[in-house]
Design a protein around this motif. Structure first.
Motif, PDB file in Angstrom:
ATOM      1  N   MET A 278      -4.059 -10.167   3.375  1.00 29.09           N
ATOM      2  CA  MET A 278      -4.173  -9.280   3.042  1.00 29.09           C
ATOM      3  C   MET A 278      -4.619  -8.331   2.000  1.00 29.09           C
ATOM      4  O   MET A 278      -6.078  -8.563   1.603  1.00 29.09           O
ATOM      5  CB  MET A 278      -3.362  -9.355   1.535  1.00 29.09           C
ATOM      6  CG  MET A 278      -1.582 -10.045   1.439  1.00 29.09           C
ATOM      7  SD  MET A 278      -0.509 -10.734  -0.027  1.00 29.09           S
ATOM      8  CE  MET A 278      -1.152 -12.717  -0.184  1.00 29.09           C
ATOM      9  N   SER A 279      -5.140  -6.989   1.377  1.00 27.96           N
ATOM     10  CA  SER A 279      -5.737  -6.045   0.456  1.00 27.96           C
ATOM     11  C   SER A 279      -6.297  -6.669  -0.743  1.00 27.96           C
ATOM     12  O   SER A 279      -4.994  -6.829  -1.118  1.00 27.96           O
ATOM     13  CB  SER A 279      -5.175  -4.644   0.876  1.00 27.96           C
ATOM     14  OG  SER A 279      -4.080  -4.800   0.297  1.00 27.96           O
ATOM     15  N   GLY A 280      -6.744  -5.887  -0.947  1.00 24.48           N
ATOM     16  CA  GLY A 280      -7.504  -5.686  -2.485  1.00 24.48           C
ATOM     17  C   GLY A 280      -6.158  -5.443  -3.454  1.00 24.48           C
ATOM     18  O   GLY A 280      -5.755  -6.414  -4.224  1.00 24.48           O
ATOM     19  N   GLY A 281      -5.080  -4.684  -2.951  1.00 26.23           N
ATOM     20  CA  GLY A 281      -4.338  -3.808  -4.038  1.00 26.23           C
ATOM     21  C   GLY A 281      -3.320  -4.613  -3.872  1.00 26.23           C
ATOM     22  O   GLY A 281      -2.368  -5.182  -4.971  1.00 26.23           O
ATOM     23  N   GLU A 282      -2.756  -4.671  -2.042  1.00 26.00           N
ATOM     24  CA  GLU A 282      -1.487  -6.735  -2.297  1.00 26.00           C
ATOM     25  C   GLU A 282      -2.019  -7.754  -2.766  1.00 26.00           C
ATOM     26  O   GLU A 282      -1.288  -8.381  -3.447  1.00 26.00           O
ATOM     27  CB  GLU A 282      -1.895  -6.374  -0.598  1.00 26.00           C
ATOM     28  CG  GLU A 282      -1.003  -5.419  -0.126  1.00 26.00           C
ATOM     29  CD  GLU A 282      -1.156  -5.658   1.553  1.00 26.00           C
ATOM     30  OE1 GLU A 282       0.242  -5.055   2.137  1.00 26.00           O
ATOM     31  OE2 GLU A 282      -1.622  -6.317   1.646  1.00 26.00           O
ATOM     32  N   GLN A 283      -3.373  -8.076  -3.010  1.00 24.59           N
ATOM     33  CA  GLN A 283      -3.576  -9.524  -3.812  1.00 24.59           C
ATOM     34  C   GLN A 283      -3.074  -8.983  -5.358  1.00 24.59           C
ATOM     35  O   GLN A 283      -2.920 -10.497  -5.776  1.00 24.59           O
ATOM     36  CB  GLN A 283      -5.174 -10.036  -3.530  1.00 24.59           C
ATOM     37  CG  GLN A 283      -4.965 -10.215  -2.174  1.00 24.59           C
ATOM     38  CD  GLN A 283      -6.636 -10.573  -1.472  1.00 24.59           C
ATOM     39  OE1 GLN A 283      -6.961 -11.595  -2.527  1.00 24.59           O
ATOM     40  NE2 GLN A 283      -7.368  -9.793  -0.602  1.00 24.59           N
ATOM     41  N   GLN A 284      -3.649  -8.602  -6.263  1.00 23.33           N
ATOM     42  CA  GLN A 284      -3.254  -7.810  -6.889  1.00 23.33           C
ATOM     43  C   GLN A 284      -1.863  -7.888  -7.832  1.00 23.33           C
ATOM     44  O   GLN A 284      -1.804  -8.089  -8.494  1.00 23.33           O
ATOM     45  CB  GLN A 284      -4.347  -6.778  -7.449  1.00 23.33           C
ATOM     46  CG  GLN A 284      -5.051  -6.967  -8.766  1.00 23.33           C
ATOM     47  CD  GLN A 284      -5.502  -7.841 -10.065  1.00 23.33           C
ATOM     48  OE1 GLN A 284      -5.003  -9.177  -9.050  1.00 23.33           O
ATOM     49  NE2 GLN A 284      -6.664  -7.543 -10.434  1.00 23.33           N
TER      50      GLN A 284
ATOM     51  N   ALA B  43      -7.410   4.164  -5.467  1.00 22.82           N
ATOM     52  CA  ALA B  43      -6.235   4.136  -5.189  1.00 22.82           C
ATOM     53  C   ALA B  43      -5.346   3.258  -5.477  1.00 22.82           C
ATOM     54  O   ALA B  43      -4.055   3.296  -6.402  1.00 22.82           O
ATOM     55  CB  ALA B  43      -5.497   4.685  -3.238  1.00 22.82           C
ATOM     56  N   SER B  44      -5.640   2.235  -5.001  1.00 24.84           N
ATOM     57  CA  SER B  44      -4.923   0.668  -5.425  1.00 24.84           C
ATOM     58  C   SER B  44      -5.292   0.720  -7.548  1.00 24.84           C
ATOM     59  O   SER B  44      -4.310  -0.056  -7.493  1.00 24.84           O
ATOM     60  CB  SER B  44      -5.746  -0.341  -4.814  1.00 24.84           C
ATOM     61  OG  SER B  44      -5.948   0.097  -3.414  1.00 24.84           O
ATOM     62  N   ALA B  45      -6.456   1.123  -7.652  1.00 30.72           N
ATOM     63  CA  ALA B  45      -6.482   0.875  -9.367  1.00 30.72           C
ATOM     64  C   ALA B  45      -5.498   1.735 -10.040  1.00 30.72           C
ATOM     65  O   ALA B  45      -4.685   1.858 -10.920  1.00 30.72           O
ATOM     66  CB  ALA B  45      -7.460   2.052  -9.587  1.00 30.72           C
ATOM     67  N   GLU B  46      -4.845   2.763  -9.108  1.00 30.85           N
ATOM     68  CA  GLU B  46      -4.282   3.935 -10.250  1.00 30.85           C
ATOM     69  C   GLU B  46      -2.355   3.488  -9.902  1.00 30.85           C
ATOM     70  O   GLU B  46      -2.410   3.589 -10.564  1.00 30.85           O
ATOM     71  CB  GLU B  46      -3.860   5.338  -9.677  1.00 30.85           C
ATOM     72  CG  GLU B  46      -5.432   6.195  -9.667  1.00 30.85           C
ATOM     73  CD  GLU B  46      -5.574   7.390  -8.776  1.00 30.85           C
ATOM     74  OE1 GLU B  46      -4.869   8.016  -8.301  1.00 30.85           O
ATOM     75  OE2 GLU B  46      -6.471   8.283  -9.514  1.00 30.85           O
TER      76      GLU B  46
ATOM     77  N   GLN C 135      -9.563  -9.755 -12.927  1.00 29.51           N
ATOM     78  CA  GLN C 135     -10.231  -8.311 -12.459  1.00 29.51           C
ATOM     79  C   GLN C 135     -10.086  -9.519 -10.617  1.00 29.51           C
ATOM     80  O   GLN C 135     -10.589  -8.820  -9.904  1.00 29.51           O
ATOM     81  CB  GLN C 135     -12.179  -8.266 -11.916  1.00 29.51           C
ATOM     82  CG  GLN C 135     -12.754  -7.785 -11.643  1.00 29.51           C
ATOM     83  CD  GLN C 135     -14.412  -7.132 -11.541  1.00 29.51           C
ATOM     84  OE1 GLN C 135     -14.440  -7.579 -13.272  1.00 29.51           O
ATOM     85  NE2 GLN C 135     -14.908  -6.368 -11.522  1.00 29.51           N
ATOM     86  N   PHE C 136     -10.639 -10.528 -10.951  1.00 30.31           N
ATOM     87  CA  PHE C 136     -11.244 -11.023  -8.880  1.00 30.31           C
ATOM     88  C   PHE C 136      -8.862 -11.798  -9.244  1.00 30.31           C
ATOM     89  O   PHE C 136      -9.456 -12.852 -10.352  1.00 30.31           O
ATOM     90  CB  PHE C 136     -11.824 -12.350  -8.772  1.00 30.31           C
ATOM     91  CG  PHE C 136     -13.154 -11.592  -8.944  1.00 30.31           C
ATOM     92  CD1 PHE C 136     -13.554 -10.731  -8.342  1.00 30.31           C
ATOM     93  CD2 PHE C 136     -13.708 -11.119 -10.299  1.00 30.31           C
ATOM     94  CE1 PHE C 136     -14.011  -9.565  -7.907  1.00 30.31           C
ATOM     95  CE2 PHE C 136     -14.624 -10.064 -10.209  1.00 30.31           C
ATOM     96  CZ  PHE C 136     -15.362  -9.650  -8.700  1.00 30.31           C
ATOM     97  N   HIS C 137      -8.804 -11.563  -8.516  1.00 28.11           N
ATOM     98  CA  HIS C 137      -7.162 -12.439  -8.452  1.00 28.11           C
ATOM     99  C   HIS C 137      -6.648 -13.430  -8.925  1.00 28.11           C
ATOM    100  O   HIS C 137      -5.453 -14.103  -9.322  1.00 28.11           O
ATOM    101  CB  HIS C 137      -6.540 -11.994  -6.835  1.00 28.11           C
ATOM    102  CG  HIS C 137      -7.118 -12.074  -5.888  1.00 28.11           C
ATOM    103  ND1 HIS C 137      -6.676 -12.861  -5.615  1.00 28.11           N
ATOM    104  CD2 HIS C 137      -7.466 -10.842  -4.954  1.00 28.11           C
ATOM    105  CE1 HIS C 137      -7.882 -13.503  -4.255  1.00 28.11           C
ATOM    106  NE2 HIS C 137      -8.102 -11.924  -3.934  1.00 28.11           N
ATOM    107  N   GLN C 138      -7.368 -14.212  -8.302  1.00 28.35           N
ATOM    108  CA  GLN C 138      -7.537 -15.828  -8.433  1.00 28.35           C
ATOM    109  C   GLN C 138      -6.934 -16.865  -8.112  1.00 28.35           C
ATOM    110  O   GLN C 138      -6.010 -17.262  -8.299  1.00 28.35           O
ATOM    111  CB  GLN C 138      -7.620 -16.035 -10.524  1.00 28.35           C
ATOM    112  CG  GLN C 138      -8.424 -16.064 -10.466  1.00 28.35           C
ATOM    113  CD  GLN C 138     -10.216 -16.298 -11.089  1.00 28.35           C
ATOM    114  OE1 GLN C 138      -9.600 -17.075 -10.255  1.00 28.35           O
ATOM    115  NE2 GLN C 138     -10.738 -15.947 -11.310  1.00 28.35           N
TER     116      GLN C 138
END
Length: 219
Positions: free
Chosen positions: A141-147, A174-177, A89-92
């Motif tokens: 980076m954004s959250g979506g980019e980090q993931q 949007a990032s989740a989808e 969940q948290f990209h680590q």
């Protein structure tokens, strides 16, 4: 691909997993859902070799026909690094390293060639739409980019199975989808098997199979 039989787990007197049986085919996307405390993450950690079940005579865990429960620590660590990928969940991501460096870490642990590893990492980052972020650190980076960097890291050693624990839980809608669609694209193009714990019912229902956990068993 993955076969688990009679998986029990105790934490002191707390009986968390109560005899779980499951079989997951190669190339399947399987979601695991259930209320908090049902045992989802514990099961995922055991399937991913990050934790061990209580050993009973009829307890077994096989991945790619390898008997996980008889492996010694060193062999198990090598197997995990070579055959399994993880997305949390948290990209680590390690904050002091760039996207490229973060992606390369599992391959460097496996003593793979530096030049070949960096070439593959750049290919993955480009595939994931992150070629412009190769030299950026996580806080840039954004959250979506980090993931997505975390996804690339999970893919660098070409694992047979990717385990994901609430991979979109920390992302906007949007990032989740986008991440959910990416998993199906990766499966279709690279043949990876995905086992995903999620509270996102829409995503869970998109999976090839949805397993519902309640009170330590699959119902």
């Amino acid at each position: 691909m993955i076969t688990a039989k009679n998986i029990h787990k105790y934490y002191n007197e707390l009986h968390v997993l109560k005899g779980v049986d499951l079989h997951i085919e190669k190339g399947e996307i399987v979601s695991i859902v259930g209320a908090s405390g049902a045992g989802k993450t514990t099961l995922l950690q055991i399937l991913g070799t990050l934790d061990t079940p209580k050993q009973q005579s009829d307890t077994s865990l096989e991945i790619n026909n390898d008997n996980i429960l008889i492996m010694k620590d060193k062999a198990l660590s090598k197997f995990r690094n070579s055959h399994l990928g993880f997305i949390f969940q948290f990209h680590q991501l390690l904050p002091e390293f760039t996207a490229l460096e973060n992606v390369c870490i599992p391959a460097f642990i496996a003593n793979k060639d530096k030049k070949e590893t960096e070439t593959e990492a750049k290919r993955l980052l480009d595939y994931l739409g992150l070629s412009h972020r190769i030299n950026h650190k996580p806080n840039e980076m954004s959250g979506g980019e980090q993931q997505r960097v975390a996804v690339a890291r999970a893919l660098i050693n070409k694992p047979a199975v990717i385990f994901a624990d609430e991979p979109s839980g920390n992302l906007d809608t949007a990032s989740a989808e986008n991440l959910h669609q990416l998993f199906f694209k990766l499966r279709d193009e690279f043949g990876q098997t995905f086992v995903i714990v999620t509270h996102n019912e829409e995503f869970a229902n998109m999976a090839d199979r949805k397993l519902v956990m309640k009170d330590g068993v699959i119902v």
